[in-house]
Design a protein around this motif. Structure first.
Motif, PDB file in Angstrom:
ATOM      1  N   ARG A  45       0.890  -1.018   0.002  1.00  0.00           N
ATOM      2  CA  ARG A  45       0.171   0.413  -0.255  1.00  0.00           C
ATOM      3  C   ARG A  45       1.228   1.502  -0.007  1.00  0.00           C
ATOM      4  NH1 ARG A  45      -4.850  -1.273   2.482  1.00  0.00           N
ATOM      5  NH2 ARG A  45      -3.627  -2.082   4.246  1.00  0.00           N
ATOM      6  N   LEU A  48       2.283   2.294  -3.804  1.00  0.00           N
ATOM      7  CA  LEU A  48       1.491   2.129  -4.234  1.00  0.00           C
ATOM      8  C   LEU A  48       0.614   3.811  -4.170  1.00  0.00           C
ATOM      9  CD1 LEU A  48      -1.792  -0.765  -3.435  1.00  0.00           C
ATOM     10  CD2 LEU A  48      -0.106  -0.019  -6.466  1.00  0.00           C
ATOM     11  N   VAL A  53       0.675   2.294  -9.605  1.00  0.00           N
ATOM     12  CA  VAL A  53       0.152   0.696  -9.514  1.00  0.00           C
ATOM     13  C   VAL A  53       1.602   0.551 -10.206  1.00  0.00           C
ATOM     14  CG1 VAL A  53      -1.526   0.459  -9.415  1.00  0.00           C
ATOM     15  CG2 VAL A  53      -0.596   0.992 -10.897  1.00  0.00           C
ATOM     16  N   LEU A  56       4.793  -1.682  -8.348  1.00  0.00           N
ATOM     17  CA  LEU A  56       5.011  -2.003  -7.334  1.00  0.00           C
ATOM     18  C   LEU A  56       5.104  -4.058  -8.036  1.00  0.00           C
ATOM     19  CD1 LEU A  56       2.701  -3.063  -4.419  1.00  0.00           C
ATOM     20  CD2 LEU A  56       1.855  -4.467  -6.383  1.00  0.00           C
ATOM     21  N   LYS A  79      -0.122 -12.024  -7.538  1.00  0.00           N
ATOM     22  CA  LYS A  79       0.332 -10.528  -7.383  1.00  0.00           C
ATOM     23  C   LYS A  79      -1.331  -9.599  -7.785  1.00  0.00           C
ATOM     24  CE  LYS A  79       2.224  -5.969  -9.787  1.00  0.00           C
ATOM     25  NZ  LYS A  79       2.895  -5.659 -11.181  1.00  0.00           N
ATOM     26  N   ASP A  80      -2.160  -9.786  -8.263  1.00  0.00           N
ATOM     27  CA  ASP A  80      -3.579 -10.259  -8.649  1.00  0.00           C
ATOM     28  C   ASP A  80      -5.035  -9.534  -7.406  1.00  0.00           C
ATOM     29  OD1 ASP A  80      -4.080  -9.285 -11.421  1.00  0.00           O
ATOM     30  OD2 ASP A  80      -6.079  -9.499 -10.192  1.00  0.00           O
ATOM     31  N   LEU A  83      -3.002  -7.029  -4.764  1.00  0.00           N
ATOM     32  CA  LEU A  83      -2.946  -5.143  -5.670  1.00  0.00           C
ATOM     33  C   LEU A  83      -5.214  -5.194  -4.541  1.00  0.00           C
ATOM     34  CD1 LEU A  83      -2.228  -5.056  -8.627  1.00  0.00           C
ATOM     35  CD2 LEU A  83      -1.854  -3.482  -6.575  1.00  0.00           C
ATOM     36  N   THR A  86      -5.151  -4.596  -1.003  1.00  0.00           N
ATOM     37  CA  THR A  86      -4.722  -3.464  -0.800  1.00  0.00           C
ATOM     38  C   THR A  86      -5.748  -2.752  -0.026  1.00  0.00           C
ATOM     39  OG1 THR A  86      -3.936  -2.667  -3.102  1.00  0.00           O
ATOM     40  CG2 THR A  86      -1.962  -3.511  -1.760  1.00  0.00           C
ATOM     41  N   TRP A 123      -3.626   6.233  -5.434  1.00  0.00           N
ATOM     42  CA  TRP A 123      -3.519   4.945  -6.452  1.00  0.00           C
ATOM     43  C   TRP A 123      -4.373   3.669  -5.667  1.00  0.00           C
ATOM     44  CZ3 TRP A 123      -4.438   1.434  -2.971  1.00  0.00           C
ATOM     45  CH2 TRP A 123      -4.470   1.330  -1.378  1.00  0.00           C
ATOM     46  N   GLU A 126      -5.934   3.547  -9.442  1.00  0.00           N
ATOM     47  CA  GLU A 126      -5.514   2.388 -10.776  1.00  0.00           C
ATOM     48  C   GLU A 126      -6.082   1.565 -10.565  1.00  0.00           C
ATOM     49  OE1 GLU A 126      -1.556   3.840 -12.211  1.00  0.00           O
ATOM     50  OE2 GLU A 126      -1.914   4.596  -9.577  1.00  0.00           O
ATOM     51  N   VAL A 127      -5.567   0.791  -9.378  1.00  0.00           N
ATOM     52  CA  VAL A 127      -6.750  -0.274  -8.975  1.00  0.00           C
ATOM     53  C   VAL A 127      -7.604  -1.023  -9.037  1.00  0.00           C
ATOM     54  CG1 VAL A 127      -6.635  -2.530  -6.762  1.00  0.00           C
ATOM     55  CG2 VAL A 127      -4.338   0.087  -7.021  1.00  0.00           C
TER      56      VAL A 127
END
Lengths: 242, 242
Positions: A45, A48, A53, A56, A79-80, A83, A86, A123, A126-127
DNA sequence: ACCTGAACACCGTTCAAGT
DNA sequence: ACCTGAACACCGTTCAAGT
Protein backbone atom coordinates in the motif's frame (compact mmCIF):
# COMPACT_ATOMS: atom_id res chain seq x y z
CA UNK A 1 5.83 9.79 4.84
CA UNK A 2 4.28 6.38 5.31
CA UNK A 3 2.10 7.10 8.31
CA UNK A 4 -1.12 6.97 6.29
CA UNK A 5 -0.33 3.45 5.22
CA UNK A 6 0.62 2.56 8.76
CA UNK A 7 -2.72 3.78 10.02
CA UNK A 8 -4.88 1.77 7.66
CA UNK A 9 -2.57 -1.12 8.27
CA UNK A 10 -3.32 -1.09 11.99
CA UNK A 11 -7.00 -0.79 11.06
CA UNK A 12 -6.62 -4.01 9.15
CA UNK A 13 -4.71 -5.75 11.87
CA UNK A 14 -7.07 -4.70 14.67
CA UNK A 15 -8.43 -7.88 16.24
CA UNK A 16 -12.07 -6.96 17.16
CA UNK A 17 -13.69 -7.59 13.81
CA UNK A 18 -11.37 -10.44 12.91
CA UNK A 19 -14.29 -12.44 11.53
CA UNK A 20 -14.38 -10.08 8.57
CA UNK A 21 -10.95 -11.14 7.37
CA UNK A 22 -11.15 -13.20 4.21
CA UNK A 23 -8.22 -15.42 5.18
CA UNK A 24 -9.23 -18.40 7.24
CA UNK A 25 -8.33 -18.25 10.91
CA UNK A 26 -4.98 -19.95 11.20
CA UNK A 27 -3.98 -22.00 14.21
CA UNK A 28 -0.40 -21.27 15.08
CA UNK A 29 0.95 -24.70 14.23
CA UNK A 30 4.13 -25.52 12.37
CA UNK A 31 6.91 -23.08 11.89
CA UNK A 32 5.82 -19.59 12.91
CA UNK A 33 5.85 -17.23 9.96
CA UNK A 34 8.35 -14.42 10.10
CA UNK A 35 6.34 -12.19 7.84
CA UNK A 36 2.59 -11.78 7.96
CA UNK A 37 -0.01 -10.69 5.45
CA UNK A 38 -0.62 -7.37 7.14
CA UNK A 39 2.94 -6.17 6.78
CA UNK A 40 3.08 -7.36 3.19
CA UNK A 41 -0.15 -5.56 2.33
CA UNK A 42 0.94 -2.49 4.30
CA UNK A 43 4.18 -2.19 2.40
CA UNK A 44 2.44 -2.76 -0.89
CA UNK A 45 0.00 0.00 0.00
CA UNK A 46 2.82 2.39 0.81
CA UNK A 47 4.51 1.73 -2.53
CA UNK A 48 1.20 2.27 -4.34
CA UNK A 49 0.59 5.48 -2.46
CA UNK A 50 4.00 6.94 -3.03
CA UNK A 51 4.74 5.70 -6.54
CA UNK A 52 1.60 4.23 -8.11
CA UNK A 53 0.78 0.80 -9.53
CA UNK A 54 3.54 0.87 -12.11
CA UNK A 55 6.10 0.81 -9.29
CA UNK A 56 4.59 -2.18 -7.53
CA UNK A 57 6.26 -5.48 -8.24
CA UNK A 58 6.41 -8.64 -6.20
CA UNK A 59 10.18 -8.39 -6.17
CA UNK A 60 10.07 -4.83 -4.92
CA UNK A 61 7.63 -5.70 -2.14
CA UNK A 62 9.76 -8.68 -1.16
CA UNK A 63 12.86 -6.53 -0.94
CA UNK A 64 11.16 -3.96 1.28
CA UNK A 65 9.62 -6.66 3.46
CA UNK A 66 13.04 -8.29 3.71
CA UNK A 67 12.43 -11.63 2.05
CA UNK A 68 12.62 -13.41 -1.24
CA UNK A 69 9.94 -12.82 -3.84
CA UNK A 70 8.76 -16.36 -3.42
CA UNK A 71 8.03 -16.05 0.26
CA UNK A 72 5.19 -13.72 -0.66
CA UNK A 73 3.44 -16.44 -2.62
CA UNK A 74 2.92 -18.30 0.57
CA UNK A 75 0.65 -15.55 1.85
CA UNK A 76 -0.94 -14.40 -1.38
CA UNK A 77 -2.01 -16.26 -4.47
CA UNK A 78 -0.62 -13.82 -6.99
CA UNK A 79 0.02 -10.16 -7.65
CA UNK A 80 -3.61 -9.52 -8.44
CA UNK A 81 -4.74 -10.80 -5.08
CA UNK A 82 -2.18 -8.61 -3.36
CA UNK A 83 -3.52 -5.59 -5.23
CA UNK A 84 -7.07 -6.38 -4.19
CA UNK A 85 -5.98 -6.75 -0.59
CA UNK A 86 -4.43 -3.29 -0.59
CA UNK A 87 -7.90 -1.92 -1.19
CA UNK A 88 -9.60 -3.37 1.86
CA UNK A 89 -9.71 -1.05 4.81
CA UNK A 90 -8.90 2.11 2.90
CA UNK A 91 -12.47 3.41 2.98
CA UNK A 92 -12.56 3.20 6.78
CA UNK A 93 -9.58 5.53 7.01
CA UNK A 94 -11.73 8.38 5.71
CA UNK A 95 -14.19 9.91 8.17
CA UNK A 96 -17.83 9.73 7.17
CA UNK A 97 -19.16 13.20 6.40
CA UNK A 98 -22.36 14.85 7.65
CA UNK A 99 -24.97 14.51 4.94
CA UNK A 100 -27.91 16.78 4.17
CA UNK A 101 -31.39 15.36 4.65
CA UNK A 102 -32.89 16.36 1.34
CA UNK A 103 -32.42 13.25 -0.82
CA UNK A 104 -31.32 15.13 -3.92
CA UNK A 105 -28.72 17.12 -1.97
CA UNK A 106 -27.71 13.96 -0.17
CA UNK A 107 -27.18 12.15 -3.47
CA UNK A 108 -24.94 14.92 -4.72
CA UNK A 109 -23.07 15.12 -1.41
CA UNK A 110 -22.30 11.39 -1.34
CA UNK A 111 -21.22 11.41 -4.98
CA UNK A 112 -18.90 14.32 -4.34
CA UNK A 113 -17.56 12.65 -1.22
CA UNK A 114 -16.68 9.59 -3.30
CA UNK A 115 -15.04 11.77 -5.89
CA UNK A 116 -13.12 13.86 -3.38
CA UNK A 117 -11.90 10.87 -1.43
CA UNK A 118 -10.63 9.06 -4.49
CA UNK A 119 -9.08 12.21 -5.88
CA UNK A 120 -6.82 12.11 -2.86
CA UNK A 121 -5.99 8.42 -3.37
CA UNK A 122 -5.12 8.14 -7.04
CA UNK A 123 -3.64 4.69 -6.57
CA UNK A 124 -7.04 3.36 -5.52
CA UNK A 125 -8.47 4.47 -8.84
CA UNK A 126 -5.66 2.71 -10.65
CA UNK A 127 -6.22 -0.52 -8.74
CA UNK A 128 -10.00 -0.34 -9.16
CA UNK A 129 -9.52 -0.38 -12.93
CA UNK A 130 -8.10 -3.86 -12.66
CA UNK A 131 -10.77 -5.47 -10.59
CA UNK A 132 -13.87 -4.73 -8.67
CA UNK A 133 -14.77 -3.23 -5.37
CA UNK A 134 -13.58 -5.44 -2.54
CA UNK A 135 -13.64 -2.91 0.25
CA UNK A 136 -16.73 -3.43 2.33
CA UNK A 137 -16.14 -0.13 4.07
CA UNK A 138 -17.04 1.70 0.88
CA UNK A 139 -20.44 0.14 0.46
CA UNK A 140 -22.24 2.64 2.69
CA UNK A 141 -21.86 5.16 -0.12
CA UNK A 142 -23.52 2.86 -2.62
CA UNK A 143 -26.28 2.22 -0.11
CA UNK A 144 -26.81 5.94 0.42
CA UNK A 145 -26.98 6.60 -3.28
CA UNK A 146 -29.49 3.82 -3.89
CA UNK A 147 -31.52 4.90 -0.88
CA UNK A 148 -31.66 8.53 -1.95
CA UNK A 149 -32.65 7.54 -5.46
CA UNK A 150 -35.48 5.41 -4.15
CA UNK A 151 -36.65 8.17 -1.84
CA UNK A 152 -36.88 10.33 -4.94
CA UNK A 153 -39.17 7.81 -6.54
CA UNK A 154 -36.91 5.53 -8.56
CA UNK A 155 -37.53 1.81 -8.58
CA UNK A 156 -34.79 -0.39 -7.12
CA UNK A 157 -33.66 -1.32 -10.63
CA UNK A 158 -33.56 2.33 -11.68
CA UNK A 159 -31.70 3.24 -8.51
CA UNK A 160 -29.00 0.65 -9.17
CA UNK A 161 -28.64 1.86 -12.74
CA UNK A 162 -28.48 5.46 -11.53
CA UNK A 163 -25.74 4.49 -9.09
CA UNK A 164 -23.74 2.99 -11.91
CA UNK A 165 -24.13 6.05 -14.09
CA UNK A 166 -23.01 8.28 -11.25
CA UNK A 167 -20.06 6.00 -10.69
CA UNK A 168 -19.12 6.27 -14.37
CA UNK A 169 -19.11 10.06 -14.08
CA UNK A 170 -16.98 10.00 -10.94
CA UNK A 171 -14.59 7.37 -12.22
CA UNK A 172 -14.36 8.89 -15.68
CA UNK A 173 -13.44 12.26 -14.30
CA UNK A 174 -10.79 10.80 -12.01
CA UNK A 175 -9.18 8.83 -14.82
CA UNK A 176 -9.23 11.90 -17.02
CA UNK A 177 -7.62 14.06 -14.34
CA UNK A 178 -4.93 11.45 -13.73
CA UNK A 179 -4.13 11.23 -17.43
CA UNK A 180 -3.83 15.02 -17.53
CA UNK A 181 -1.57 15.07 -14.50
CA UNK A 182 0.65 12.40 -16.01
CA UNK A 183 0.82 14.32 -19.25
CA UNK A 184 1.73 17.50 -17.41
CA UNK A 185 4.70 15.76 -15.80
CA UNK A 186 6.17 14.63 -19.07
CA UNK A 187 7.90 17.57 -20.73
CA UNK A 188 7.27 15.51 -23.80
CA UNK A 189 4.94 17.33 -26.13
CA UNK A 190 2.94 14.57 -27.75
CA UNK A 191 0.37 16.42 -29.73
CA UNK A 192 -3.08 16.04 -28.35
CA UNK A 193 -6.31 17.61 -29.46
CA UNK A 194 -5.93 21.34 -29.93
CA UNK A 195 -2.49 21.05 -31.50
CA UNK A 196 -3.62 18.81 -34.33
CA UNK A 197 -6.15 21.25 -35.76
CA UNK A 198 -5.22 23.61 -38.57
CA UNK A 199 -7.21 26.36 -40.23
CA UNK A 200 -8.09 23.87 -42.90
CA UNK A 201 -10.30 22.07 -40.41
CA UNK A 202 -12.44 25.12 -39.69
CA UNK A 203 -15.01 24.01 -42.21
CA UNK A 204 -15.49 20.50 -40.89
CA UNK A 205 -14.99 21.34 -37.23
CA UNK A 206 -16.03 24.95 -36.73
CA UNK A 207 -16.72 24.89 -33.00
CA UNK A 208 -13.61 22.97 -32.15
CA UNK A 209 -11.29 25.18 -34.15
CA UNK A 210 -12.97 28.22 -32.62
CA UNK A 211 -12.52 26.82 -29.13
CA UNK A 212 -9.04 25.38 -29.63
CA UNK A 213 -7.36 28.38 -28.07
CA UNK A 214 -9.52 28.21 -24.97
CA UNK A 215 -9.37 24.42 -24.69
CA UNK A 216 -6.93 24.23 -21.80
CA UNK A 217 -8.85 26.85 -19.89
CA UNK A 218 -12.16 25.11 -20.56
CA UNK A 219 -10.72 21.78 -19.48
CA UNK A 220 -9.40 23.29 -16.27
CA UNK A 221 -12.76 24.94 -15.55
CA UNK A 222 -14.63 21.63 -15.60
CA UNK A 223 -16.74 21.64 -12.46
CA UNK A 224 -17.50 18.12 -11.24
CA UNK A 225 -20.05 19.31 -8.71
CA UNK A 226 -22.02 21.21 -11.30
CA UNK A 227 -21.88 18.36 -13.79
CA UNK A 228 -22.83 15.74 -11.23
CA UNK A 229 -25.70 18.00 -10.20
CA UNK A 230 -26.99 18.07 -13.76
CA UNK A 231 -26.55 14.32 -14.18
CA UNK A 232 -28.46 13.69 -10.96
CA UNK A 233 -31.25 15.95 -12.10
CA UNK A 234 -31.50 13.93 -15.27
CA UNK A 235 -31.46 10.60 -13.47
CA UNK A 236 -34.08 11.67 -10.96
CA UNK A 237 -36.19 13.13 -13.72
CA UNK A 238 -37.02 9.57 -14.77
CA UNK A 239 -39.23 9.27 -11.70
CA UNK A 240 -41.63 11.99 -12.76
CA UNK A 241 -42.55 10.63 -16.17
CA UNK A 242 -43.05 6.87 -16.09
CA UNK B 1 -9.10 -12.18 -39.44
CA UNK B 2 -6.87 -9.20 -39.88
CA UNK B 3 -8.72 -7.49 -42.69
CA UNK B 4 -9.98 -4.68 -40.48
CA UNK B 5 -6.42 -3.79 -39.59
CA UNK B 6 -5.41 -4.10 -43.19
CA UNK B 7 -8.13 -1.71 -44.21
CA UNK B 8 -7.25 1.05 -41.81
CA UNK B 9 -3.64 0.41 -42.64
CA UNK B 10 -4.23 1.16 -46.27
CA UNK B 11 -6.22 4.19 -45.16
CA UNK B 12 -3.13 5.34 -43.32
CA UNK B 13 -0.84 4.66 -46.20
CA UNK B 14 -3.07 6.37 -48.77
CA UNK B 15 -1.02 9.21 -50.29
CA UNK B 16 -3.62 11.99 -50.93
CA UNK B 17 -3.66 13.62 -47.49
CA UNK B 18 0.00 12.88 -46.79
CA UNK B 19 0.41 16.29 -45.19
CA UNK B 20 -1.58 14.96 -42.24
CA UNK B 21 1.08 12.43 -41.33
CA UNK B 22 2.99 13.46 -38.21
CA UNK B 23 6.27 12.02 -39.43
CA UNK B 24 8.25 14.41 -41.52
CA UNK B 25 8.33 13.68 -45.25
CA UNK B 26 11.44 11.60 -45.80
CA UNK B 27 13.47 11.83 -48.97
CA UNK B 28 14.56 8.39 -50.01
CA UNK B 29 18.25 8.87 -49.36
CA UNK B 30 20.61 6.44 -47.72
CA UNK B 31 19.83 2.79 -47.35
CA UNK B 32 16.19 2.06 -48.20
CA UNK B 33 14.33 0.75 -45.17
CA UNK B 34 13.14 -2.79 -45.37
CA UNK B 35 10.32 -2.23 -42.93
CA UNK B 36 8.12 0.82 -42.85
CA UNK B 37 6.02 2.47 -40.20
CA UNK B 38 2.75 1.39 -41.73
CA UNK B 39 3.48 -2.31 -41.55
CA UNK B 40 4.78 -1.94 -37.99
CA UNK B 41 1.65 -0.08 -36.91
CA UNK B 42 -0.55 -2.48 -38.85
CA UNK B 43 0.89 -5.50 -37.12
CA UNK B 44 0.68 -3.81 -33.74
CA UNK B 45 -2.96 -3.06 -34.46
CA UNK B 46 -3.68 -6.66 -35.32
CA UNK B 47 -2.09 -7.90 -32.10
CA UNK B 48 -4.11 -5.37 -30.12
CA UNK B 49 -7.30 -6.39 -31.86
CA UNK B 50 -6.84 -10.07 -31.44
CA UNK B 51 -5.22 -10.21 -28.01
CA UNK B 52 -5.42 -6.82 -26.30
CA UNK B 53 -2.79 -4.44 -24.94
CA UNK B 54 -1.34 -6.95 -22.52
CA UNK B 55 -0.17 -9.04 -25.47
CA UNK B 56 1.58 -6.20 -27.23
CA UNK B 57 5.31 -6.03 -26.71
CA UNK B 58 8.03 -4.52 -28.83
CA UNK B 59 9.67 -7.91 -29.07
CA UNK B 60 6.46 -9.54 -30.21
CA UNK B 61 5.86 -6.89 -32.87
CA UNK B 62 9.45 -7.24 -34.04
CA UNK B 63 9.11 -10.97 -34.37
CA UNK B 64 5.93 -10.71 -36.44
CA UNK B 65 7.41 -7.97 -38.60
CA UNK B 66 10.47 -10.13 -39.08
CA UNK B 67 13.17 -7.98 -37.49
CA UNK B 68 14.97 -7.39 -34.26
CA UNK B 69 13.26 -5.44 -31.52
CA UNK B 70 15.73 -2.62 -31.95
CA UNK B 71 14.91 -2.03 -35.60
CA UNK B 72 11.53 -0.75 -34.44
CA UNK B 73 13.12 2.05 -32.48
CA UNK B 74 14.32 3.51 -35.70
CA UNK B 75 10.74 4.16 -36.74
CA UNK B 76 9.12 4.87 -33.42
CA UNK B 77 10.37 6.64 -30.32
CA UNK B 78 9.07 4.13 -27.81
CA UNK B 79 6.25 1.72 -27.10
CA UNK B 80 3.94 4.53 -26.08
CA UNK B 81 4.30 6.24 -29.42
CA UNK B 82 3.59 3.00 -31.21
CA UNK B 83 0.40 2.60 -29.19
CA UNK B 84 -0.72 6.12 -30.06
CA UNK B 85 -0.04 5.46 -33.72
CA UNK B 86 -2.28 2.39 -33.70
CA UNK B 87 -5.16 4.71 -32.88
CA UNK B 88 -4.92 6.98 -35.87
CA UNK B 89 -7.13 6.03 -38.73
CA UNK B 90 -9.36 3.68 -36.80
CA UNK B 91 -12.28 6.11 -36.67
CA UNK B 92 -12.35 6.41 -40.45
CA UNK B 93 -12.87 2.67 -40.77
CA UNK B 94 -16.33 3.07 -39.28
CA UNK B 95 -19.03 4.49 -41.56
CA UNK B 96 -20.64 7.70 -40.36
CA UNK B 97 -24.27 7.08 -39.44
CA UNK B 98 -27.33 9.06 -40.48
CA UNK B 99 -28.21 11.40 -37.65
CA UNK B 100 -31.61 12.78 -36.66
CA UNK B 101 -32.16 16.51 -36.99
CA UNK B 102 -33.61 17.22 -33.57
CA UNK B 103 -30.57 18.31 -31.54
CA UNK B 104 -31.46 16.33 -28.45
CA UNK B 105 -31.99 13.14 -30.46
CA UNK B 106 -28.85 13.91 -32.41
CA UNK B 107 -26.86 14.24 -29.20
CA UNK B 108 -28.07 10.88 -27.99
CA UNK B 109 -27.48 9.26 -31.37
CA UNK B 110 -23.87 10.47 -31.60
CA UNK B 111 -23.16 9.41 -28.02
CA UNK B 112 -24.55 5.97 -28.70
CA UNK B 113 -22.60 5.75 -31.92
CA UNK B 114 -19.40 6.45 -29.99
CA UNK B 115 -20.34 3.86 -27.44
CA UNK B 116 -21.33 1.25 -29.97
CA UNK B 117 -18.22 1.74 -32.06
CA UNK B 118 -15.87 1.46 -29.13
CA UNK B 119 -17.74 -1.51 -27.73
CA UNK B 120 -16.69 -3.32 -30.88
CA UNK B 121 -13.06 -2.20 -30.52
CA UNK B 122 -12.19 -2.93 -26.90
CA UNK B 123 -8.50 -2.46 -27.54
CA UNK B 124 -9.09 1.18 -28.45
CA UNK B 125 -10.60 1.77 -25.04
CA UNK B 126 -7.58 0.16 -23.42
CA UNK B 127 -5.17 2.31 -25.39
CA UNK B 128 -7.18 5.47 -24.79
CA UNK B 129 -6.71 4.97 -21.05
CA UNK B 130 -3.00 5.46 -21.51
CA UNK B 131 -3.05 8.65 -23.50
CA UNK B 132 -5.32 11.01 -25.20
CA UNK B 133 -7.25 11.16 -28.39
CA UNK B 134 -4.89 11.32 -31.33
CA UNK B 135 -7.24 10.19 -34.03
CA UNK B 136 -8.46 13.18 -35.96
CA UNK B 137 -11.10 11.08 -37.64
CA UNK B 138 -12.96 10.84 -34.35
CA UNK B 139 -13.30 14.56 -33.82
CA UNK B 140 -16.48 14.94 -35.88
CA UNK B 141 -18.33 13.25 -33.03
CA UNK B 142 -17.03 15.75 -30.51
CA UNK B 143 -17.99 18.54 -32.90
CA UNK B 144 -21.49 17.14 -33.29
CA UNK B 145 -21.96 16.86 -29.54
CA UNK B 146 -20.78 20.40 -28.90
CA UNK B 147 -22.88 21.71 -31.76
CA UNK B 148 -26.04 19.99 -30.58
CA UNK B 149 -25.50 21.23 -27.05
CA UNK B 150 -25.14 24.78 -28.28
CA UNK B 151 -28.22 24.48 -30.44
CA UNK B 152 -30.03 23.49 -27.27
CA UNK B 153 -28.93 26.70 -25.63
CA UNK B 154 -25.73 25.82 -23.79
CA UNK B 155 -22.81 28.23 -23.86
CA UNK B 156 -19.61 27.00 -25.52
CA UNK B 157 -18.07 26.38 -22.11
CA UNK B 158 -21.11 24.43 -20.95
CA UNK B 159 -21.14 22.47 -24.19
CA UNK B 160 -17.51 21.41 -23.75
CA UNK B 161 -18.20 20.38 -20.16
CA UNK B 162 -21.29 18.48 -21.28
CA UNK B 163 -19.21 16.67 -23.88
CA UNK B 164 -16.77 15.60 -21.22
CA UNK B 165 -19.51 14.35 -18.94
CA UNK B 166 -21.03 12.34 -21.76
CA UNK B 167 -17.61 10.95 -22.54
CA UNK B 168 -17.19 9.89 -18.91
CA UNK B 169 -20.48 8.00 -19.08
CA UNK B 170 -19.52 6.28 -22.32
CA UNK B 171 -15.98 5.49 -21.27
CA UNK B 172 -17.00 4.43 -17.75
CA UNK B 173 -19.54 2.00 -19.09
CA UNK B 174 -17.08 0.50 -21.56
CA UNK B 175 -14.43 0.01 -18.90
CA UNK B 176 -17.01 -1.54 -16.60
CA UNK B 177 -18.18 -3.94 -19.30
CA UNK B 178 -14.64 -4.95 -20.12
CA UNK B 179 -13.86 -5.64 -16.49
CA UNK B 180 -16.97 -7.78 -16.29
CA UNK B 181 -16.06 -9.69 -19.42
CA UNK B 182 -12.56 -10.33 -18.12
CA UNK B 183 -13.98 -11.54 -14.83
CA UNK B 184 -16.37 -13.86 -16.62
CA UNK B 185 -13.49 -15.51 -18.42
CA UNK B 186 -11.58 -16.32 -15.27
CA UNK B 187 -13.20 -19.32 -13.62
CA UNK B 188 -11.55 -17.85 -10.58
CA UNK B 189 -14.16 -16.81 -8.07
CA UNK B 190 -12.69 -13.74 -6.44
CA UNK B 191 -15.50 -12.53 -4.27
CA UNK B 192 -16.95 -9.29 -5.50
CA UNK B 193 -19.85 -7.34 -4.17
CA UNK B 194 -22.85 -9.55 -3.61
CA UNK B 195 -20.80 -12.40 -2.22
CA UNK B 196 -19.28 -10.40 0.59
CA UNK B 197 -22.58 -9.47 2.21
CA UNK B 198 -24.02 -11.54 5.04
CA UNK B 199 -27.33 -11.24 6.89
CA UNK B 200 -25.45 -9.30 9.53
CA UNK B 201 -25.12 -6.42 7.09
CA UNK B 202 -28.85 -6.07 6.58
CA UNK B 203 -29.05 -3.37 9.22
CA UNK B 204 -26.32 -1.15 7.80
CA UNK B 205 -26.98 -1.91 4.15
CA UNK B 206 -30.65 -2.80 3.82
CA UNK B 207 -31.14 -2.06 0.14
CA UNK B 208 -27.96 -3.77 -0.92
CA UNK B 209 -28.62 -6.96 1.01
CA UNK B 210 -32.17 -6.95 -0.34
CA UNK B 211 -30.91 -6.54 -3.90
CA UNK B 212 -27.91 -8.86 -3.62
CA UNK B 213 -29.77 -11.77 -5.18
CA UNK B 214 -30.85 -9.72 -8.18
CA UNK B 215 -27.51 -7.93 -8.57
CA UNK B 216 -26.27 -9.86 -11.58
CA UNK B 217 -29.60 -9.47 -13.32
CA UNK B 218 -29.70 -5.74 -12.53
CA UNK B 219 -26.17 -5.30 -13.79
CA UNK B 220 -26.98 -7.10 -17.01
CA UNK B 221 -30.12 -4.99 -17.50
CA UNK B 222 -28.17 -1.72 -17.44
CA UNK B 223 -29.40 0.19 -20.47
CA UNK B 224 -26.80 2.66 -21.76
CA UNK B 225 -29.21 4.34 -24.13
CA UNK B 226 -31.72 5.02 -21.37
CA UNK B 227 -29.05 6.25 -18.97
CA UNK B 228 -27.39 8.46 -21.55
CA UNK B 229 -30.82 9.84 -22.37
CA UNK B 230 -31.36 10.81 -18.75
CA UNK B 231 -27.86 12.30 -18.47
CA UNK B 232 -28.43 14.35 -21.60
CA UNK B 233 -31.74 15.62 -20.23
CA UNK B 234 -29.95 16.76 -17.12
CA UNK B 235 -27.14 18.43 -19.02
CA UNK B 236 -29.49 20.24 -21.38
CA UNK B 237 -31.68 21.25 -18.46
CA UNK B 238 -28.95 23.71 -17.47
CA UNK B 239 -29.95 25.86 -20.42
CA UNK B 240 -33.44 26.55 -19.15
CA UNK B 241 -32.52 27.96 -15.71
CA UNK B 242 -29.52 30.26 -15.92
C1' DA C 1 4.28 -24.87 7.55
C1' DC C 2 7.16 -21.70 5.99
C1' DC C 3 11.04 -20.12 3.41
C1' DT C 4 15.04 -20.24 -0.15
C1' DG C 5 17.64 -20.54 -4.78
C1' DA C 6 17.86 -21.42 -9.12
C1' DA C 7 15.52 -21.26 -13.24
C1' DC C 8 12.02 -20.16 -17.05
C1' DA C 9 10.15 -17.25 -20.08
C1' DC C 10 9.47 -12.99 -20.60
C1' DC C 11 9.84 -7.33 -20.59
C1' DG C 12 11.59 -2.03 -22.59
C1' DT C 13 15.53 0.20 -23.80
C1' DT C 14 20.68 1.66 -24.38
C1' DC C 15 24.84 1.32 -26.63
C1' DA C 16 28.52 0.12 -29.81
C1' DA C 17 29.14 -1.89 -33.93
C1' DG C 18 28.15 -3.25 -38.59
C1' DT C 19 26.70 -2.29 -43.80
C1' DA D 1 20.40 5.77 -42.95
C1' DC D 2 19.12 1.65 -41.41
C1' DC D 3 19.76 -2.55 -38.98
C1' DT D 4 22.03 -6.08 -35.66
C1' DG D 5 23.80 -8.35 -31.20
C1' DA D 6 24.89 -8.25 -26.89
C1' DA D 7 23.82 -6.43 -22.67
C1' DC D 8 21.35 -4.04 -18.65
C1' DA D 9 18.04 -3.93 -15.44
C1' DC D 10 14.05 -5.49 -14.77
C1' DC D 11 9.30 -8.64 -14.63
C1' DG D 12 5.67 -12.81 -12.55
C1' DT D 13 5.77 -17.36 -11.46
C1' DT D 14 7.06 -22.58 -11.09
C1' DC D 15 9.51 -26.09 -9.08
C1' DA D 16 12.53 -28.79 -6.14
C1' DA D 17 14.77 -28.46 -2.12
C1' DG D 18 15.74 -27.03 2.55
C1' DT D 19 14.46 -26.37 7.85
Amino acid sequence: MSHVAAESESTDAAPPAAAEKPVEQKKKRGRPSRIDLDTIVGIARRILQEEGVAALSMRRVAKEVGTTPMALYHHVRDKDELLMLTLSGTADSVPRPELPDDPRDRLLAVSLHMHGTLARMPWVVEVLSLGDLTDKGALWMVEEIIDSCMTCGLTPAEAVAAYRTIWHCVYGDLVFRQAMARRAEEPDRRRHFPGMLTDADAEELPHMTALAGRWLELTADYDVAKQLGAVIDGLLGQARRP
